[in-house]
Scaffold this active site. Structure first.
Site, PDB file in Angstrom:
ATOM      1  N   PHE A 160      -5.931  -7.892  10.800  1.00 46.08           N
ATOM      2  CA  PHE A 160      -7.117  -7.561  10.014  1.00 46.08           C
ATOM      3  C   PHE A 160      -8.221  -8.601  10.188  1.00 46.08           C
ATOM      4  O   PHE A 160      -9.398  -8.305   9.948  1.00 46.08           O
ATOM      5  CB  PHE A 160      -6.750  -7.435   8.541  1.00 46.08           C
ATOM      6  CG  PHE A 160      -5.818  -6.289   8.239  1.00 46.08           C
ATOM      7  CD1 PHE A 160      -5.852  -5.120   8.989  1.00 46.08           C
ATOM      8  CD2 PHE A 160      -4.898  -6.369   7.202  1.00 46.08           C
ATOM      9  CE1 PHE A 160      -4.995  -4.067   8.719  1.00 46.08           C
ATOM     10  CE2 PHE A 160      -4.035  -5.321   6.924  1.00 46.08           C
ATOM     11  CZ  PHE A 160      -4.081  -4.175   7.688  1.00 46.08           C
ATOM     12  N   HIS A 169      -1.353   7.117 -13.252  1.00 44.40           N
ATOM     13  CA  HIS A 169      -0.822   8.472 -13.390  1.00 44.40           C
ATOM     14  C   HIS A 169      -0.816   8.968 -14.832  1.00 44.40           C
ATOM     15  O   HIS A 169      -1.334  10.042 -15.147  1.00 44.40           O
ATOM     16  CB  HIS A 169       0.618   8.544 -12.861  1.00 44.40           C
ATOM     17  CG  HIS A 169       0.760   8.171 -11.418  1.00 44.40           C
ATOM     18  ND1 HIS A 169      -0.246   8.357 -10.491  1.00 44.40           N
ATOM     19  CD2 HIS A 169       1.798   7.641 -10.728  1.00 44.40           C
ATOM     20  CE1 HIS A 169       0.166   7.960  -9.309  1.00 44.40           C
ATOM     21  NE2 HIS A 169       1.402   7.515  -9.420  1.00 44.40           N
ATOM     22  N   ARG A 208      -0.494  -4.241  13.207  1.00 45.15           N
ATOM     23  CA  ARG A 208      -0.095  -5.432  13.945  1.00 45.15           C
ATOM     24  C   ARG A 208       1.182  -5.115  14.739  1.00 45.15           C
ATOM     25  O   ARG A 208       2.273  -5.591  14.433  1.00 45.15           O
ATOM     26  CB  ARG A 208       0.146  -6.587  12.972  1.00 45.15           C
ATOM     27  CG  ARG A 208       0.402  -7.940  13.631  1.00 45.15           C
ATOM     28  CD  ARG A 208       0.584  -9.002  12.569  1.00 45.15           C
ATOM     29  NE  ARG A 208       1.656  -8.639  11.638  1.00 45.15           N
ATOM     30  CZ  ARG A 208       1.950  -9.317  10.534  1.00 45.15           C
ATOM     31  NH1 ARG A 208       1.232 -10.378  10.204  1.00 45.15           N
ATOM     32  NH2 ARG A 208       2.943  -8.924   9.749  1.00 45.15           N
TER      33      ARG A 208
END
EC number: 1.1.1.49
Length: 535
Positions: A127, A289, A84
């Site tokens: 979007f 992780h 944007r």
């Protein structure tokens, strides 16, 4: 059909950035099947959403340049940014140039940059803007014609998860997600989507997100990024265990007392208040992780190192993980307060810009887990992560049991601790083995010593940055380093009960910035007669 190794394998390109001791070009991303031949991506376009964010500027764009500089991207490779912003193509090219100059790991070369810049485009829009996505579709079609990218598109969603449904639906509506029929030569273009963590914020939202993505892209075209899996030292866990006969016989409950997996950071949340508050350390780090590191450490030997075999073994371990019976005793959470770090005074979490004064989000989390398998029965796995701790460090430490009998006087071994094997993931990548050795002299005195292996000292080749390896794998279509949905859901099944308990029963304990974390984490270990390794 999306063919898994859709890249090319040809003569090794010259690599001006990395030179072997012999003077010949070398490449840290060679095809594992032939160390002389690199894995090179085929013709393609990468469409990047979220190009204004830190991840894109500091990691993704520089990684693309480094791949191009190593000769691992085709000459026609193209990058399209979508954001944007009221930018022209030239504006985005300048942003990309500045990111590369500041953050690339390989030397800047004007010829490489000019070739990459020719394929850089930008499409402005929201979007929700149908016209913008129609323009995006037209832009990549033009690149197919102008630069020979063959209709192969990778969509990198470096955006907050709340925007995933909108973007994925727009890709479907505009036809961008549809590879279409094969061409006259029999080549079917591929479409791949790359999703950054977090994959939801709990099991329910992870399933919802997966349903949305699966409705548009087939499972083999979805690449869930966990950048830790791209680190050389993480991949070396598999080499250490399964390429050597030295360690595997003692990699079990008969010899290992416990395992500690740590990811500590010496920074605060920085400008991530909008993302971090309400997420916290456990969702941000443990769910992905650290549980991935646990799975690689505890898994059985796969029948091969293809994607399915690796994933099956990791899923078996994650399904065998059990929580402590008493979550109050077997977990700890904290929130950093003001203090001194790196010679300067820093504010506490609640004083950070954008953080509510009554926030209960944790910046430190620790948990004791068990793995109910024959190999690991009775061996606790301690996971911890936190911000504003003593130093930045990620490691996996296997602490072994004491020798069953010491034929020495007590005074001879009073400083002797337990043997350890420590895999240093970052920043000083390598492996340390700690064992007892006689002190030089006439008396029998045994003391702990370290034997070190360091990547930087042992190899003439430089280690690629994690995102280099992972982006290249996406463009080639090589999936072993990407967790699939089953792993994501199993991880949330482990974490969700902990998060629910914390939300209902506890408030984060304050710990000083620059410290090793809250006292409750030390108390959790002390109840088991153990201590954390020093940060």
């Amino acid at each position: 059909m999306d063919v898994p190794n859709a890249g090319t394998r040809g003569p090794a390109p010259a690599n001006p950035g990395v030179i072997a001791a012999s003077g010949d070009p070398v490449n840290p991303l060679r095809d594992p099947r032939d160390r002389r031949i690199p894995r090179v991506a085929g013709p393609c376009v990468m469409v990047m959403f979220g190009v204004t964010g830190d991840l894109a500027r500091k990691k993704l764009m520089p990684a693309l340049y480094d791949l191009a500089n190593r000769g691992l991207l085709p000459p026609g490779f193209s990058l399209v940014g979508f954001a944007r912003r009221d930018w022209e193509h030239e504006d985005f090219q300048q942003i990309t140039y500045e990111s590369v100059k500041e953050h690339a790991r390989t030397p800047f070369r004007e010829t490489v940059w000019q070739q990459l810049q020719e394929g850089v485009r930008f499409v402005p829009g929201e979007f929700t803007d149908d016209a913008a996505f129609d323009q995006l579709a037209e832009t990549v079609r033009q690149l197919d014609h102008e630069r020979g990218t063959g209709g192969n598109y990778a969509f990198y969603l470096s955006i907050p998860p709340k925007f995933f449904p909108t973007v994925v639906e727009q890709l479907k509506r505009s036809g961008l997600s549809d590879p279409g029929p094969a061409d006259e030569a029999g080549h079917t273009p591929w479409r791949r989507v790359v999703i950054e963590k977090p994959f939801g914020r709990d099991l329910e939202t992870a399933k919802e997100l997966n349903d949305i993505v699966d409705a548009v892209f087939p499972a083999h075209s979805v690449f869930r990024i966990d950048h830790y899996l791209g680190k050389e030292t993480v991949q070396n866990i598999l080499a250490l265990r399964f390429a050597n006969s030295l360690y595997e016989p003692i990699w079990n409950r008969g010899y290992v007392d416990h395992v500690q997996i740590t990811m500590s950071e010496d920074i605060g949340i920085g400008g991530r208040a909008g993302y971090y508050d309400g997420i916290g350390a456990a969702r941000d780090v443990i769910q992905n992780h650290l549980l991935q590191l646990l799975a690689l450490t505890a898994m059985e030997e796969p029948v091969s190192f293809d994607a399915d075999s690796l994933r099956q073994e990791k899923e078996k371990i994650l399904s065998a993980v059990r929580l402590p019976a008493d979550l109050a005793q077997g977990t700890a959470r904290g929130q950093y307060s003001a203090g001194w770090q790196g010679g300067r005074q820093v504010v506490g979490y609640l004083e950070e810009e954008g953080i509510p004064a009554d926030s209960r989000t944790e910046t430190y989390a620790a948990v004791r887990l068990s793995v109910d398998t024959r190999r690991w029965a009775g061996v606790p796995f301690y996971l911890r992560t936190g911000k504003r701790l003593t130093r930045r460090m990620t490691e996996i430490a296997l602490i072994f049991q004491r020798a069953p009998h010491l034929p020495f006087a007590a005074t001879d071994t009073k400083e002797l601790g337990k043997n350890m094997l420590v895999i240093r993931v970052q920043p000083d990548e390598g492996v340390t083995v700690r064992f007892g050795s006689k002190v030089p002299g006439s008396a029998m005195e045994v003391r702990d010593v370290n034997m070190d292996f360091a990547y930087g000292e042992s190899f003439t080749e430089s280690s690629p940055e994690a995102y280099e390896r992972l982006i290249l794998d996406v463009l080639i279509g090589d999936p072993p380093l990407f967790p699939r949905q089953e792993e994501v859901e199993l991880s949330w099944r482990i974490l969700d009960p902990i998060e629910q308990f914390w939300a209902e029963n506890t408030k984060p304990e304050q710990y000083g910035s620059g410290s090793a974390g809250p006292a409750s984490a030390d108390a959790m270990m002390a109840r088991d007669g153990r201590t954390w390794r020093r940060l």
